[in-house]
Design a protein around this motif. Sequence first.
Motif, PDB file in Angstrom:
ATOM      1  N   TYR A  40       0.797  -1.227   0.000  1.00 39.40           N
ATOM      2  CA  TYR A  40       0.000   0.000   0.000  1.00 39.40           C
ATOM      3  C   TYR A  40       0.830   1.278   0.000  1.00 39.40           C
ATOM      4  O   TYR A  40       0.285   2.373   0.001  1.00 39.40           O
ATOM      5  N   GLN A  43       0.038   3.976  -2.818  1.00 40.38           N
ATOM      6  CA  GLN A  43      -1.193   4.743  -2.598  1.00 40.38           C
ATOM      7  C   GLN A  43      -1.040   5.659  -1.387  1.00 40.38           C
ATOM      8  O   GLN A  43      -1.515   6.784  -1.377  1.00 40.38           O
ATOM      9  N   LEU A  44      -0.370   5.135  -0.355  1.00 45.52           N
ATOM     10  CA  LEU A  44      -0.143   5.913   0.860  1.00 45.52           C
ATOM     11  C   LEU A  44       0.591   7.217   0.520  1.00 45.52           C
ATOM     12  O   LEU A  44       0.264   8.288   1.023  1.00 45.52           O
ATOM     13  N   GLU A  47      -1.728   9.842  -0.753  1.00 47.42           N
ATOM     14  CA  GLU A  47      -2.594  10.385   0.294  1.00 47.42           C
ATOM     15  C   GLU A  47      -1.825  11.246   1.288  1.00 47.42           C
ATOM     16  O   GLU A  47      -2.348  12.222   1.813  1.00 47.42           O
ATOM     17  N   LEU A  48      -0.568  10.877   1.543  1.00 44.38           N
ATOM     18  CA  LEU A  48       0.257  11.694   2.441  1.00 44.38           C
ATOM     19  C   LEU A  48       0.443  13.078   1.838  1.00 44.38           C
ATOM     20  O   LEU A  48       0.342  14.094   2.520  1.00 44.38           O
ATOM     21  N   VAL A  51      -2.592  15.179   2.298  1.00 43.64           N
ATOM     22  CA  VAL A  51      -2.694  15.691   3.661  1.00 43.64           C
ATOM     23  C   VAL A  51      -1.777  16.905   3.843  1.00 43.64           C
ATOM     24  O   VAL A  51      -2.180  17.932   4.384  1.00 43.64           O
ATOM     25  N   VAL A  52      -0.544  16.787   3.354  1.00 47.92           N
ATOM     26  CA  VAL A  52       0.416  17.889   3.493  1.00 47.92           C
ATOM     27  C   VAL A  52      -0.107  19.133   2.777  1.00 47.92           C
ATOM     28  O   VAL A  52       0.024  20.255   3.266  1.00 47.92           O
ATOM     29  N   LYS A  54      -3.003  20.204   2.583  1.00 50.18           N
ATOM     30  CA  LYS A  54      -4.008  20.919   3.382  1.00 50.18           C
ATOM     31  C   LYS A  54      -3.352  22.027   4.195  1.00 50.18           C
ATOM     32  O   LYS A  54      -3.990  22.992   4.579  1.00 50.18           O
TER      33      LYS A  54
END
Lengths: 85, 85
Positions: A40, A43-44, A47-48, A51-52, A54
């Motif tokens: 994973y 994909q992780l 997504e990380l 998040v950053v 944001k």
Amino acid sequence: MIMSIFSYLLPKKQTSASVAKERLQIIVARERSTRGGPDYLPQLQEELLQVVRKYVPVDQDAVNIQLDRESGCEILELNITLPEG
Amino acid sequence: MIMSIFSYLLPKKQTSASVAKERLQIIVARERSTRGGPDYLPQLQEELLQVVRKYVPVDQDAVNIQLDRESGCEILELNITLPEG
């Protein structure tokens, strides 16, 4: 007075060269004693980054990503250069 | 045939003691050449965990979190122990 005008008139190049940069490095190490389970990390990684984003603006070309696999260990490395807020 | 039944009947304790563990380590290093800007690492930490939980089950007490601040550098470290899927 003269000095402040002088500094204002300094070539832009010199100013931008000294702009402070902020660096963000994210390292994810996954250590497995046995092989198995879904992989994973790719994909992780996406997504990380989401998040950053944001919290800080991240240019696509300011991100350097490396994914290394060794026996029993995967290491995901994200190096992000951010302009200082 | 006899061997496979024998291994099936092995005491549970012995089996669970040898259960393979998976470890996930996330390190976020934020390097700033000047002080300033919001300190978003604590919130980032929560969101990173939420992202990881989408892929693997994470017990609250299986997470070890450290946040270190040095001059010009903040380092967030998350150590997660996961049961091997």
